[in-house]
Scaffold this active site. Structure first.
Site, PDB file in Angstrom:
ATOM      1  N   ALA B  64       0.848  -1.186   0.000  1.00 31.41           N
ATOM      2  CA  ALA B  64       0.000   0.000   0.000  1.00 31.41           C
ATOM      3  C   ALA B  64       0.884   1.237   0.000  1.00 31.41           C
ATOM      4  O   ALA B  64       1.463   1.591   1.021  1.00 31.41           O
ATOM      5  CB  ALA B  64      -0.908  -0.004   1.224  1.00 31.41           C
ATOM      6  N   GLU B  65       1.004   1.885  -1.135  1.00 30.38           N
ATOM      7  CA  GLU B  65       1.960   2.977  -1.272  1.00 30.38           C
ATOM      8  C   GLU B  65       1.575   4.185  -0.428  1.00 30.38           C
ATOM      9  O   GLU B  65       2.441   4.845   0.156  1.00 30.38           O
ATOM     10  CB  GLU B  65       2.104   3.371  -2.745  1.00 30.38           C
ATOM     11  CG  GLU B  65       2.717   2.278  -3.620  1.00 30.38           C
ATOM     12  CD  GLU B  65       1.752   1.152  -3.947  1.00 30.38           C
ATOM     13  OE1 GLU B  65       0.533   1.304  -3.683  1.00 30.38           O
ATOM     14  OE2 GLU B  65       2.203   0.108  -4.450  1.00 30.38           O
ATOM     15  N   TYR B  93       1.868   6.384  -7.709  1.00 29.62           N
ATOM     16  CA  TYR B  93       0.735   7.315  -7.769  1.00 29.62           C
ATOM     17  C   TYR B  93      -0.219   7.216  -6.573  1.00 29.62           C
ATOM     18  O   TYR B  93      -0.739   8.236  -6.120  1.00 29.62           O
ATOM     19  CB  TYR B  93      -0.024   7.168  -9.097  1.00 29.62           C
ATOM     20  CG  TYR B  93       0.845   7.470 -10.318  1.00 29.62           C
ATOM     21  CD1 TYR B  93       1.872   8.409 -10.263  1.00 29.62           C
ATOM     22  CD2 TYR B  93       0.653   6.800 -11.526  1.00 29.62           C
ATOM     23  CE1 TYR B  93       2.670   8.672 -11.361  1.00 29.62           C
ATOM     24  CE2 TYR B  93       1.446   7.059 -12.638  1.00 29.62           C
ATOM     25  CZ  TYR B  93       2.455   8.004 -12.547  1.00 29.62           C
ATOM     26  OH  TYR B  93       3.247   8.259 -13.638  1.00 29.62           O
ATOM     27  N   HIS B 134       5.050   0.405 -16.186  1.00 25.03           N
ATOM     28  CA  HIS B 134       6.400   0.120 -15.707  1.00 25.03           C
ATOM     29  C   HIS B 134       7.446   1.009 -16.387  1.00 25.03           C
ATOM     30  O   HIS B 134       8.620   0.681 -16.371  1.00 25.03           O
ATOM     31  CB  HIS B 134       6.763  -1.351 -15.939  1.00 25.03           C
ATOM     32  CG  HIS B 134       5.996  -2.313 -15.086  1.00 25.03           C
ATOM     33  ND1 HIS B 134       4.707  -2.664 -15.359  1.00 25.03           N
ATOM     34  CD2 HIS B 134       6.331  -2.995 -13.970  1.00 25.03           C
ATOM     35  CE1 HIS B 134       4.284  -3.538 -14.439  1.00 25.03           C
ATOM     36  NE2 HIS B 134       5.261  -3.744 -13.592  1.00 25.03           N
TER      37      HIS B 134
HETATM   38  C1  LIG Z   1      -0.312  -0.160  -6.961  1.00 30.02           C
HETATM   39  C2  LIG Z   1       0.715  -1.206  -7.241  1.00 30.02           C
HETATM   40  N1  LIG Z   1       1.770  -1.338  -6.433  1.00 30.02           N
HETATM   41  C3  LIG Z   1       2.736  -2.235  -6.703  1.00 30.02           C
HETATM   42  C4  LIG Z   1       2.648  -3.041  -7.795  1.00 30.02           C
HETATM   43  C5  LIG Z   1       3.773  -4.007  -8.137  1.00 30.02           C
HETATM   44  N2  LIG Z   1       3.322  -5.383  -7.964  1.00 30.02           N
HETATM   45  C6  LIG Z   1       2.871  -6.108  -9.014  1.00 30.02           C
HETATM   46  S1  LIG Z   1       2.266  -7.571  -8.542  1.00 30.02           S
HETATM   47  C7  LIG Z   1       2.636  -7.306  -6.936  1.00 30.02           C
HETATM   48  C8  LIG Z   1       2.250  -8.337  -5.917  1.00 30.02           C
HETATM   49  C9  LIG Z   1       0.794  -8.644  -5.984  1.00 30.02           C
HETATM   50  O1  LIG Z   1       0.458  -9.607  -5.060  1.00 30.02           O
HETATM   51  P1  LIG Z   1      -1.027 -10.105  -4.899  1.00 30.02           P
HETATM   52  O2  LIG Z   1      -1.966  -8.949  -4.808  1.00 30.02           O
HETATM   53  O3  LIG Z   1      -1.046 -11.068  -3.787  1.00 30.02           O
HETATM   54  O4  LIG Z   1      -1.362 -10.813  -6.272  1.00 30.02           O
HETATM   55  P2  LIG Z   1      -0.641 -12.050  -6.947  1.00 30.02           P
HETATM   56  O5  LIG Z   1       0.486 -11.493  -7.758  1.00 30.02           O
HETATM   57  O6  LIG Z   1      -0.173 -12.952  -5.877  1.00 30.02           O
HETATM   58  O7  LIG Z   1      -1.665 -12.651  -7.809  1.00 30.02           O
HETATM   59  C10 LIG Z   1       3.230  -6.056  -6.775  1.00 30.02           C
HETATM   60  C11 LIG Z   1       3.703  -5.510  -5.499  1.00 30.02           C
HETATM   61  C12 LIG Z   1       1.510  -2.891  -8.613  1.00 30.02           C
HETATM   62  N3  LIG Z   1       1.323  -3.648  -9.707  1.00 30.02           N
HETATM   63  N4  LIG Z   1       0.566  -1.975  -8.326  1.00 30.02           N
END
Ligand SMILES: Cc1ncc(C[n+]2csc(CCOP(=O)(O)OP(=O)(O)O)c2C)c(N)n1
Lengths: 390, 334
Positions: B64-65, B93, B134
């Site tokens: 959570a940014e 953002y 990205h």
């Molecule tokens: C707002 C945001 N912050 C960070 C990311 C980078 N990011 C991509 S996937 C991920 C982990 C996601 O984990 P989860 O919600 O458990 O989903 P899963 O990949 O396990 O399906 C992160 C931190 C993002 N895509 N969006």
């Protein structure tokens, strides 16, 4: 006892129209994830549905393997595999009616394919030829969302709008366990409950957000418990049990369609592969854990149920396998063709009507491309690619 | 004096070393963000910090940014010096509310009673084939917010030195890391790593007389390549690396522009409303009578960042820079 019932509590008069919900019990999830396969409940499941789920699960598994192979061949920029999560993906999509909408996260390619979208179009985002390859209206599937949880309020808004219009449309929004920490998740849940919007939230708890295990993500008893605080039911389901996921989601969809409001479903599952092909999972987890989950494989669970009950035999398994191979061969073949890139598309859909500045930039790029073409004897895109990031 | 071997190092290694040295020097320095602990960050820039300093000093946060930056504010209020990692440009953002409504103006609204020594590290920019969200170049949003320092290194030595200075700063610093330079190598002497001026100083990377290229971060190597290629045309291009967008080094930039009388600003962020507009305006205001041609901008197109297969058409490359330089000549003659 609520605050208003306490002795000496301030009692406004006339009493407020709003009453706090006294009994959260109906909203609380089960203590254990709900299961169907291997239990008595399986006897009541529709054999046709189980067979349909099986065929699709086998396909899904094969799709994951094929897409992962495509990353190794450089045909896909990146692929977040759902191996181990096929039951959630597919049962969720199959719980929807045609008129319903799906709001997937970046991982949910299988759910989108199960919804009928062309697999090659689904992969556009991950291949990198465009940000979204399919028409969202054609199959009522929103674009795959890369920023986490940001698509959830959209699902609530769409469901709310449909209800305002008098349509009995339900929205299903998918999110990972990590995504439940984002502010957008909480805001979506709250709006959905306050508006009693016909939306179903499906959290695929696959154990990790990249490297971060659930224990570092939340201190809640379960993610399904989060529903109670917003005033909606939470359900906990075994995400590797396709029949259970289908049943729980179908219930939630029916409930929403009937005007009962939103439900939060947590499907407990496991991410067998790394986060994406670019991730090194050995940095944050051991093989033993992965192996334990392999023993609870969604495809095997369903196959065992069907074979014990005489609903599937060796030739049925072979048919499903063949069907998956055909799908994979088609996917491979089509993904091995170079996508048709149209650099001028860059300017086409920024605004409904282009601007003078964009037309100028368009002309610049066109001139560059023509010069490039002359230099490379007509090979346009290919010859030029060697130029690298310029 | 002992001579220490100057060895090649990557920008990512220099950044890691900067955090490590800062944490070792000051127990108030805490690193936090998504996947920064066990994994060492998705770019491995925080690799080893959790192991060396413990999870309380290098913390995997919930995903959570807004929460990450918001809690960093409270930590800074209590005397810590948080170094926050945003995983990618476009995932910062959700934290904008905190950054813009609180982080950037806390010193001002409290009349100096509540400074916030927070470093926000953001990998930014394209050129690595990343899928949507990205590859954003978000520097203009940060630059438009008073109260924030905005810094972006382009060399290994600067990566170390500027990050150390950012962490030591009593003001919030948005530290933009050009992700396509993470693995670029320079000769670097980690025994004397601080040979970098304080935040706010630009540097001339290459001297020339024909025209001045003004750039920063991921576009520096492209400009240096263009300057090399320009020799074939008989042009000698001067290249200025800004390093710090806020504060802006008017002095170095204007001196460079006055020497050549011609300037091109190069960056991959969009041109309209982008950093180049501000830079060109400043140069015009200060150097108008020295200019022999209008200040030109070579920037990304005014479009959402394109999918990876098309990004090369968007990113300013050598040819586009040389075309701009050619136009400067023409303007002078015409
Ligand atoms: C707002 C945001 N912050 C960070 C990311 C980078 N990011 C991509 S996937 C991920 C982990 C996601 O984990 P989860 O919600 O458990 O989903 P899963 O990949 O396990 O399906 C992160 C931190 C993002 N895509 N969006």
């Amino acid at each position: 006892m609520t605050v208003l019932e306490q002795r000496g509590a301030y009692r406004p008069s006339p009493p407020p129209a709003w009453q706090p919900r006294m009994d959260p019990a109906p909203l609380l999830p089960d203590a254990e994830p709900y299961r169907v396969l291997g239990t008595e409940a399986a006897g009541k499941a529709d054999p046709d549905l189980l067979r349909r789920l099986y065929t699709q699960l086998v396909r899904g598994r094969r799709y994951n393997a094929q897409a992962t192979a495509l990353t190794k061949q450089g045909r896909l920029a990146v692929y977040p595999s759902t191996t181990g999560q096929e039951a959630c993906e597919i049962a969720a999509a199959l719980a929807l009616e045609e008129r319903d909408w799906l709001f997937p996260s970046y991982r949910d390619t299988l759910a989108v394919v199960a919804r009928g979208v062309d697999p090659v179009e689904v992969l556009s985002l991950l291949r990198g030829d465009w940000h979204n390859g399919y028409d969202p209206h054609a199959h009522r599937v929103a674009p795959l969302s890369t920023p986490l949880a940001t698509q959830l309020p959209h699902a609530v808004g769409l469901a709310h709008a449909a209800r305002l219009k008098g349509d009995d449309v339900v929205a299903l929004a998918m999110v990972g366990d990590g995504g439940t920490s984002e502010g957008d998740f909480h805001e979506a849940m709250n709006f959905a409950a306050v508006w009693q919007a016909p939306v179903v939230f499906l959290v695929q708890n696959n154990g990790f957000a990249i490297s971060v295990p659930l224990a570092k993500q939340t201190a809640a008893p379960s993610l399904a418990h989060k529903a109670v605080g917003y005033g909606m039911p939470g359900r906990l389901v075994d995400g590797n049990d396709a029949a259970a996921v289908h049943e729980v989601l179908s219930d939630a969809v029916r409930h929403a369609r009937a005007g009962g409001g939103p439900t939060l479903v947590e499907a407990v599952t496991y991410r067998i592969d790394a986060h994406t092909n670019a991730d090194d999972a050995t940095r944050y987890r051991g093989d033993a854990e992965v192996e334990a989950w392999r023993a609870h494989d969604p495809v095997q669970l369903l196959e065992r149920e069907l074979t014990t009950r005489g609903l599937l035999d060796g030739s049925g398994i072979e048919t499903a396998r063949q069907d998956a191979e055909t799908m994979a061969a088609d996917l491979r073949e089509r993904m091995n063709r170079d996508p048709e890139l149209q650099p001028m598309d860059l300017f086409d859909h920024v605004y409904a009507e282009s601007t003078a500045q964009l037309r100028e930039q368009r002309a610049l790029l066109r001139a560059e491309l023509e010069a490039e073409q002359e230099q490379h004897g007509g090979h346009g895109e290919h010859g030029a690619r060697e130029g690298g990031a310029r | 004096m002992t001579t220490v071997a100057v060895k090649p190092a990557t920008m990512a290694q220099a950044l890691t070393r900067a955090m490590r040295d800062a944490m070792a020097a000051d127990p108030a320095v805490h690193v936090m963000g998504e996947d920064v602990g066990t994994l060492g960050g998705v770019f491995r820039v925080t690799d080893g910090l959790a192991k060396e300093f413990g999870e309380d000093r290098c913390t995997d946060t919930p995903l959570a940014e807004a929460g990450i930056l918001g809690t960093a504010v409270g930590m800074a209020m209590y005397g810590l010096r948080p170094v926050v990692e945003m995983q990618f440009d476009a995932f910062a953002y959700p934290a904008f509310e905190q950054l813009i409504s609180h982080v950037s103006r806390m010193r001002n609204r409290t009349r100096g009673r509540l400074p916030l020594p927070i470093t926000v590290r953001v990998p930014y920019g394209g050129g690595i084939g990343g899928v949507e969200h990205h590859s954003d170049s978000s520097e203009a949003y940060y630059m438009a917010t008073p109260g924030l320092h905005v810094v972006t290194p382009a060399t290994v030595a600067d990566a170390y030195g500027l990050l150390r200075r950012a962490i030591a700063s009593d003001d919030p610093v948005v530290f933009l890391e050009p992700k396509r330079l993470y693995w670029s190598k320079d000769a670097w002497n980690p025994e004397h790593p601080m040979d970098v001026e304080p935040i706010g100083r630009a540097v001339v990377r290459r001297a020339g007389r024909t025209a001045t290229l003004i750039t920063y971060g991921p576009s520096l190597p492209v400009c240096l390549e263009a300057a090399e290629a320009a020799r074939a045309e008989g042009w000698e291009l001067e290249v200025v690396d800004l390093r710090s967008l806020v504060p802006f080094d008017d002095e170095t930039v204007c001196a460079a522009v006055r020497r050549t009388g011609r300037a091109v600003v190069v960056h991959e962020a969009t041109g309209f409303g982008g950093p180049g507009g501000e830079i060109a305006a400043r140069i015009t205001e200060r150097c108008f009578h020295h200019l022999e041609a209008p200040v030109l901008r070579v920037a990304g197109f005014d479009i959402p960042y394109p999918p990876p297969m098309l990004e090369r058409h968007h990113l300013p490359g050598v040819d586009r820079i040389l075309d701009a330089v050619a136009r400067l000549q023409w303007e002078a003659e015409g």
